[in-house]
Design an enzyme around this catalytic site. Sequence first.
Site, PDB file in Angstrom:
ATOM      1  N   ARG A  34      -7.301   5.888  -5.916  1.00  0.00           N
ATOM      2  CA  ARG A  34      -6.945   7.353  -5.944  1.00  0.00           C
ATOM      3  C   ARG A  34      -7.156   8.219  -7.558  1.00  0.00           C
ATOM      4  O   ARG A  34      -7.950   8.852  -7.201  1.00  0.00           O
ATOM      5  CB  ARG A  34      -5.759   7.291  -5.209  1.00  0.00           C
ATOM      6  CG  ARG A  34      -4.997   7.398  -4.012  1.00  0.00           C
ATOM      7  CD  ARG A  34      -3.754   7.151  -3.840  1.00  0.00           C
ATOM      8  NE  ARG A  34      -2.827   8.480  -3.207  1.00  0.00           N
ATOM      9  CZ  ARG A  34      -1.992   8.873  -4.033  1.00  0.00           C
ATOM     10  NH1 ARG A  34      -1.476   7.466  -3.511  1.00  0.00           N
ATOM     11  NH2 ARG A  34      -0.903  10.314  -3.732  1.00  0.00           N
ATOM     12  N   ILE A  65       1.193  -1.172   0.159  1.00  0.00           N
ATOM     13  CA  ILE A  65       0.124   0.072   0.217  1.00  0.00           C
ATOM     14  C   ILE A  65       0.907   1.094   0.253  1.00  0.00           C
ATOM     15  O   ILE A  65       1.718   1.552   0.347  1.00  0.00           O
ATOM     16  CB  ILE A  65      -0.299   0.130   1.232  1.00  0.00           C
ATOM     17  CG1 ILE A  65      -0.321   0.385   2.575  1.00  0.00           C
ATOM     18  CG2 ILE A  65      -2.339  -1.283   1.384  1.00  0.00           C
ATOM     19  CD1 ILE A  65      -1.332  -0.620   3.778  1.00  0.00           C
ATOM     20  N   ASP A  66       0.409   2.126  -0.672  1.00  0.00           N
ATOM     21  CA  ASP A  66       1.218   3.270  -0.556  1.00  0.00           C
ATOM     22  C   ASP A  66       1.275   4.047   0.813  1.00  0.00           C
ATOM     23  O   ASP A  66       0.763   3.710   1.631  1.00  0.00           O
ATOM     24  CB  ASP A  66       0.103   4.822  -0.859  1.00  0.00           C
ATOM     25  CG  ASP A  66      -0.170   4.526  -2.345  1.00  0.00           C
ATOM     26  OD1 ASP A  66       0.366   3.733  -3.210  1.00  0.00           O
ATOM     27  OD2 ASP A  66      -1.090   4.897  -3.690  1.00  0.00           O
ATOM     28  N   LYS A  67       2.269   5.214   0.773  1.00  0.00           N
ATOM     29  CA  LYS A  67       3.372   5.595   1.671  1.00  0.00           C
ATOM     30  C   LYS A  67       2.418   5.939   3.217  1.00  0.00           C
ATOM     31  O   LYS A  67       2.650   5.947   4.046  1.00  0.00           O
ATOM     32  CB  LYS A  67       4.299   6.736   1.675  1.00  0.00           C
ATOM     33  CG  LYS A  67       4.957   7.509   2.448  1.00  0.00           C
ATOM     34  CD  LYS A  67       6.217   7.984   1.687  1.00  0.00           C
ATOM     35  CE  LYS A  67       6.502   9.074   3.378  1.00  0.00           C
ATOM     36  NZ  LYS A  67       7.359  10.089   3.008  1.00  0.00           N
ATOM     37  N   THR A  94      -0.961   5.695   2.927  1.00  0.00           N
ATOM     38  CA  THR A  94      -2.090   4.638   2.651  1.00  0.00           C
ATOM     39  C   THR A  94      -1.931   4.015   4.486  1.00  0.00           C
ATOM     40  O   THR A  94      -0.257   3.237   4.111  1.00  0.00           O
ATOM     41  CB  THR A  94      -2.710   3.818   2.468  1.00  0.00           C
ATOM     42  OG1 THR A  94      -2.662   4.936   0.979  1.00  0.00           O
ATOM     43  CG2 THR A  94      -3.389   2.968   2.234  1.00  0.00           C
TER      44      THR A  94
END
Length: 302
Positions: free
Chosen positions: A235, A135-137, A139
């Site tokens: 997103r 998962i993104d930084k 998130t």
Amino acid sequence: MHEITVSDMDSGQRIDRLLAEQLDDTSRSDMQGRIRDGLVKVNGGTIKPNYKVKKGDVVTVEVRELVEADIIPEDLDLEIIHEDAEVAVVNKPKGMVVHPAAGHPSGTLVNGLMHQLDNLSGINGELRPGIVHRIDKDTSGLLMVAKDDVTHRHLVEQLVEKSVTRKYTALVHGTIPHDKGTIEAPIGRNPKERQEMAVVDDGKEAVTHFNVLERYKDFTLVECILDTGRTHQIRVHMKYIGYPLAGDPKYGPRKTLETEGQMLHAGTLGFIHPKTGEYLEFTAPLPDQFEDVLETMTPLSD
């Protein structure tokens, strides 16, 4: 190295299926990977994963040698939600990068996992031991972590088969009038901005379902359920339908909330345990920072 002579009963089977059935601690995807890498040979020659074996074929299977990843273990006090001999589930905090990369050699989730867990998978010796998905930084939320390569491949197969439960909570700009919806729009690299993803005609299949949880003045809280896991999928998809994530500096409007990144939390994760066959599901509450923002919101009356 394993060696198998094909019997009359097994003749005609695909080689990847046969090997997955006959060898312990492996899977079809594992065998397909070894075949593509030339580690599986029939009568001394290389073959393709869809090769159908014949009676008398001599099949040899080499064990993959992994290169130790050069990652320094760090005590980051990660929240491990679940751990057993094969798999772990970790609750990644907002602002933490998942794995080391240029500009982020330390302080990553992997550095912390190397310190807290006894074993991690190392598929192809890659620099992301144990990481099945990411998962993104900015998130927060739950991630599966594999402790061995067989578990890793089984979990990846579940992601490919879309049998993993992944539910996210997101705060988006605007008031969504309908209670639920499904976004089916292919995602690929944005041709106009290479650092971004976008809905593009030649992108990869991407499907996001969403349910409205709460409506606020100028914002909506939604639950997003993923069928696929494309980079920045939620997103990109929410921006595509006109409701970008609050606090998102990349895909959101310029005038947004000061939240140090998108308001997105991976709160529910479910999968079939690769060894026991039991379905496991875990939840993680919204982080305090997310809750604090919601408390400032004005709910719309029904």
